[in-house]
Design a protein around this motif. Structure first.
Motif: not given
Length: 110
Positions: A86-103
């Motif tokens: 059964v497909n029921l709507p689920v509330k999720v938090e999305v957004g913000g940012a995923t950030v990687f800092v690499l040399p």
């Protein structure tokens, strides 16, 4: 020394973030990407930046990337067997940012 910042943000935030980068004279390459969990559109920014400007760029990303709640349909298996979902709507938090800092070992501009 140069660093590479990879920032993955929701498509809804990419215009504001692009403008903020432009205003701060931060050069960024923008790529259209797709997230794995929600399979929704994202934008990935790749930024080559001097080490002393990393905190400035991270602050810009933080200010322009907003978390929000969204309803998604997720399959929920009840005690009906594996074939019934059964497909029921689920509330999720999305957004913000995923950030990687690499040399960066070397940086060239032609």
């Amino acid at each position: 020394m140069m660093k590479l910042i990879i920032a993955i943000v929701q498509d809804q935030d990419q215009n504001e973030l692009s403008r903020a980068f432009y205003d701060a004279n931060v050069r960024a390459t923008k790529l259209s990407t797709t997230g794995g969990f929600l399979r929704a559109g994202n934008t990935t920014f790749m930024i080559g930046i001097e080490e002393e400007r990393i905190e400035e760029v991270l602050k810009i990303i933080d200010q322009c990337s907003k978390a929000r709640e969204q309803y998604v349909s997720a399959p929920l298996h009840l005690d009906m067997g594996l074939d019934s979902a059964v497909n029921l709507p689920v509330k999720v938090e999305v957004g913000g940012a995923t950030v990687f800092v690499l040399p960066i070992e070397s940086f060239h501009q032609f």
